[in-house]
Motif scaffolding. Sequence first.
Motif, short mmCIF file in Angstrom:
data_model
loop_
_atom_site.label_atom_id
_atom_site.label_comp_id
_atom_site.label_asym_id
_atom_site.label_seq_id
_atom_site.Cartn_x
_atom_site.Cartn_y
_atom_site.Cartn_z
N GLN A 7 0.86 -1.18 0.00
CA GLN A 7 0.00 0.00 0.00
C GLN A 7 0.89 1.23 0.00
OE1 GLN A 7 -2.46 0.48 3.45
NE2 GLN A 7 -2.97 2.57 2.93
N VAL A 8 0.65 2.14 -0.94
CA VAL A 8 1.38 3.40 -0.99
C VAL A 8 0.45 4.48 -0.46
CG1 VAL A 8 2.53 5.06 -2.48
CG2 VAL A 8 2.71 2.62 -2.98
N GLY A 9 0.88 5.16 0.58
CA GLY A 9 0.07 6.22 1.18
C GLY A 9 0.45 7.57 0.60
N GLY A 10 0.15 8.61 1.33
CA GLY A 10 0.45 9.97 0.87
C GLY A 10 1.94 10.20 0.74
N ILE A 11 2.34 10.80 -0.37
CA ILE A 11 3.74 11.13 -0.62
C ILE A 11 3.79 12.59 -1.03
CG2 ILE A 11 5.80 10.64 -1.99
CD1 ILE A 11 4.65 7.85 -2.52
N GLU A 12 4.63 13.36 -0.36
CA GLU A 12 4.74 14.79 -0.64
C GLU A 12 5.38 15.04 -2.01
OE1 GLU A 12 7.00 18.61 1.30
OE2 GLU A 12 6.32 17.01 2.61
N GLN A 47 -3.46 4.20 -1.60
CA GLN A 47 -4.60 4.38 -0.70
C GLN A 47 -4.14 5.29 0.44
OE1 GLN A 47 -6.17 0.79 1.09
NE2 GLN A 47 -8.21 1.68 1.21
N PRO A 48 -4.22 6.61 0.22
CA PRO A 48 -3.72 7.55 1.22
C PRO A 48 -4.34 7.37 2.61
CG PRO A 48 -4.16 8.69 -0.83
CD PRO A 48 -4.70 7.30 -0.98
N ILE A 49 -5.64 7.12 2.66
CA ILE A 49 -6.31 6.89 3.95
C ILE A 49 -7.23 5.68 3.79
CG2 ILE A 49 -6.13 9.29 4.75
CD1 ILE A 49 -9.07 9.65 3.97
N PRO A 50 -7.53 5.00 4.88
CA PRO A 50 -8.34 3.78 4.78
C PRO A 50 -9.70 3.97 4.11
CG PRO A 50 -7.35 3.92 6.94
CD PRO A 50 -7.06 5.23 6.24
N GLU A 51 -10.26 5.17 4.21
CA GLU A 51 -11.57 5.42 3.61
C GLU A 51 -11.52 5.55 2.09
OE1 GLU A 51 -10.33 7.16 6.24
OE2 GLU A 51 -11.58 6.27 7.79
N ASP A 52 -10.33 5.76 1.53
CA ASP A 52 -10.18 5.88 0.07
C ASP A 52 -10.26 4.50 -0.57
OD1 ASP A 52 -9.78 8.63 0.12
OD2 ASP A 52 -7.59 8.43 0.26
N ASN A 53 -10.80 4.47 -1.78
CA ASN A 53 -10.76 3.24 -2.55
C ASN A 53 -9.33 3.01 -3.03
OD1 ASN A 53 -13.54 2.64 -2.43
ND2 ASN A 53 -13.95 4.09 -4.08
N PRO A 54 -8.87 1.78 -3.03
CA PRO A 54 -7.53 1.51 -3.55
C PRO A 54 -7.44 1.90 -5.03
CG PRO A 54 -8.35 -0.37 -2.32
CD PRO A 54 -9.50 0.58 -2.49
N TYR A 55 -6.34 2.53 -5.40
CA TYR A 55 -6.09 2.94 -6.78
C TYR A 55 -4.97 2.05 -7.31
CZ TYR A 55 -5.07 6.08 -10.70
OH TYR A 55 -4.87 6.61 -11.95
N PRO A 56 -5.24 1.25 -8.33
CA PRO A 56 -4.25 0.28 -8.81
C PRO A 56 -2.97 0.92 -9.37
CG PRO A 56 -6.42 -0.14 -9.76
CD PRO A 56 -6.48 1.20 -9.08
#
Length: 64
Positions: A7-12, A47-56
């Motif tokens: 899972q890749v989260g938020g990246i600045e 998926q930056p936050i758990p509420e977001d849908n995963p983006y392939p």
Amino acid sequence: MNFPSLQVGGIEGSGDKKNIYKNVVMSKTEAEELNVLYQGGVDIFMQPIPEDNPYPFKDALAKF
């Protein structure tokens, strides 16, 4: 190391990075490095936050 998914989260953002999905940005080099894992069978998604849908990740690759 063997793992089934990443899972890749938020990246600045900075420099030559592109916005991929919401607040996830990456450079072409970073995408190429992740692609090695992806081609090796790792399911990569943004998926930056758990509420977001995963983006392939395959959709992220199309942006380069």
